[in-house]
Design a protein around this motif. Structure first.
Motif, short mmCIF file in Angstrom:
data_model
loop_
_atom_site.label_atom_id
_atom_site.label_comp_id
_atom_site.label_asym_id
_atom_site.label_seq_id
_atom_site.Cartn_x
_atom_site.Cartn_y
_atom_site.Cartn_z
N ASP A 130 0.82 -1.21 0.00
CA ASP A 130 0.00 0.00 0.00
C ASP A 130 0.85 1.25 0.00
O ASP A 130 1.69 1.43 0.88
N VAL A 131 0.61 2.09 -0.99
CA VAL A 131 1.31 3.37 -1.09
C VAL A 131 0.30 4.47 -0.75
O VAL A 131 -0.76 4.55 -1.36
N VAL A 132 0.65 5.28 0.25
CA VAL A 132 -0.16 6.46 0.58
C VAL A 132 0.78 7.64 0.47
O VAL A 132 1.82 7.69 1.14
N ARG A 133 0.49 8.59 -0.40
CA ARG A 133 1.42 9.69 -0.66
C ARG A 133 0.66 10.88 -1.21
O ARG A 133 -0.56 10.83 -1.40
N GLY A 134 1.38 11.97 -1.49
CA GLY A 134 0.74 13.20 -1.94
C GLY A 134 0.20 13.11 -3.36
O GLY A 134 0.72 12.36 -4.20
N ALA A 135 -0.85 13.89 -3.61
CA ALA A 135 -1.55 13.81 -4.90
C ALA A 135 -0.68 14.25 -6.07
O ALA A 135 -1.02 13.96 -7.22
#
Ligand code: GLU
Length: 297
Positions: free
Chosen positions: A202-207
């Motif tokens: 899972d990658v959670v990062r800036g738009a």
């Protein structure tokens, strides 16, 4: 499948309010899923790396109570892995040398638009590469960069924040660079090789990185890896300029005399209501179950 997330800052300066939003969201998502949260220092772009910024970022995360799991990975130590991935792609005829300068890339695309009689909407303001060197270098020219032969077709995926996404990489971006003209590994290659090697689910990062996701999915699959799920969280804009807060735009470093306040600002930017807490640990203990209710499952 066990959840493995990561925060992957580029050490071009200390964390600022914008990068904290991405760090916090990625941390909360990992903890809400009972997962692992890794820290990877993306220091392959040597000219943009500020000596000591990695240590500053690590201290900032510790002060904010954002504890990572396991060993930190520095991309500057991963040369062999990137080379191996590149060689594997090259052995399958998926890599070619490109002689084009930036200016030629712009001119060649403009010429193609003219021939087609239609303008193309540009992704991130960049002209796509039209494949000038795909079938061999022009006579007398030397390879500068190395590009991936992008397969045709549309890439579609679900972003957990932004919903359904699609991109035709061959059309919107073209054959993209894996090894840059200055000899450095490209961000796209390094990030995909490392996410695969670390088993990131899972990658959670800036738009701002949403537009890279389709490229990374194409590359992951070509390398035999399963592309991670993604969630792209909002960027913080500078109220004065309306530009994204970033190191390039000289965003101020976080005020770590008040870590709970900084966490609170990032939390509110993610669309949640205030949390009353007096330490980072208590703040996060409240935030994790709230995040889980909204974004788990
Ligand atoms: N190193 C990148 C940055 O700081 C983030 C890469 C990623 O999360 O995929 O912008």
């Amino acid at each position: 499948m066990p959840y493995i997330g990561r925060f992957a800052p580029s050490p071009s300066g200390p964390l600022h309010a914008g990068s904290l939003v991405a760090a916090l969201a990625s941390y909360l998502d990992a903890r809400a899923h009972g997962g692992t949260w890794l820290l990877r220092i993306e220091d392959i772009d040597a000219p943009r790396t500020v000596p000591g910024a990695d240590r500053v970022i690590m201290r900032q995360l510790q002060t904010l109570g954002l504890r990572w799991d396991g060993e930190v990975l520095w991309q500057s130590q991963r040369d062999a892995a990137y080379r191996q991935a590149m060689d594997a792609l090259a052995a399958r005829g998926l890599v070619y040398g490109c002689a084009c300068t930036r200016r030629e890339i712009v001119e060649n695309h403009a010429a193609l638009e003219k021939a087609r009689g239609a303008r193309q909407a540009l992704l991130d303001g960049e002209r796509p590469y039209v494949g000038t060197c795909r079938n061999g270098l022009p006579p007398g020219r030397q390879a500068r960069a190395w590009r991936l032969r992008v397969p045709p077709g549309e890439e579609s995926f679900i972003d957990r924040w932004l919903g359904a996404q699609r991109q035709d990489v061959a059309h919107a971006v073209g054959d993209f660079v894996l090894r840059r003209a200055d000899g450095l590994w490209a961000y796209q290659l390094a990030v995909v090789v490392d996410d695969a090697a670390q088993g990131v689910t899972d990658v959670v990062r800036g738009a701002d990185l949403l537009s890279s996701t389709a490229r990374q999915r194409v590359l992951a699959r070509l390398l035999g890896a399963r592309p991670p799920r993604v969630m792209h969280v909002p960027l913080i804009l500078d109220p004065a300029t309306g530009l994204k807060l970033s190191k390039q735009n000289h965003a101020p470093a976080l005020d770590l005399a008040r870590p709970v306040e900084q966490l609170g600002l990032a939390w509110r930017a993610l669309g949640f209501g205030p949390i009353a807490a007096d330490t980072p640990a208590r703040f996060l203990a409240e935030a994790i179950p709230q995040w889980a209710r909204r974004y788990k499952g």
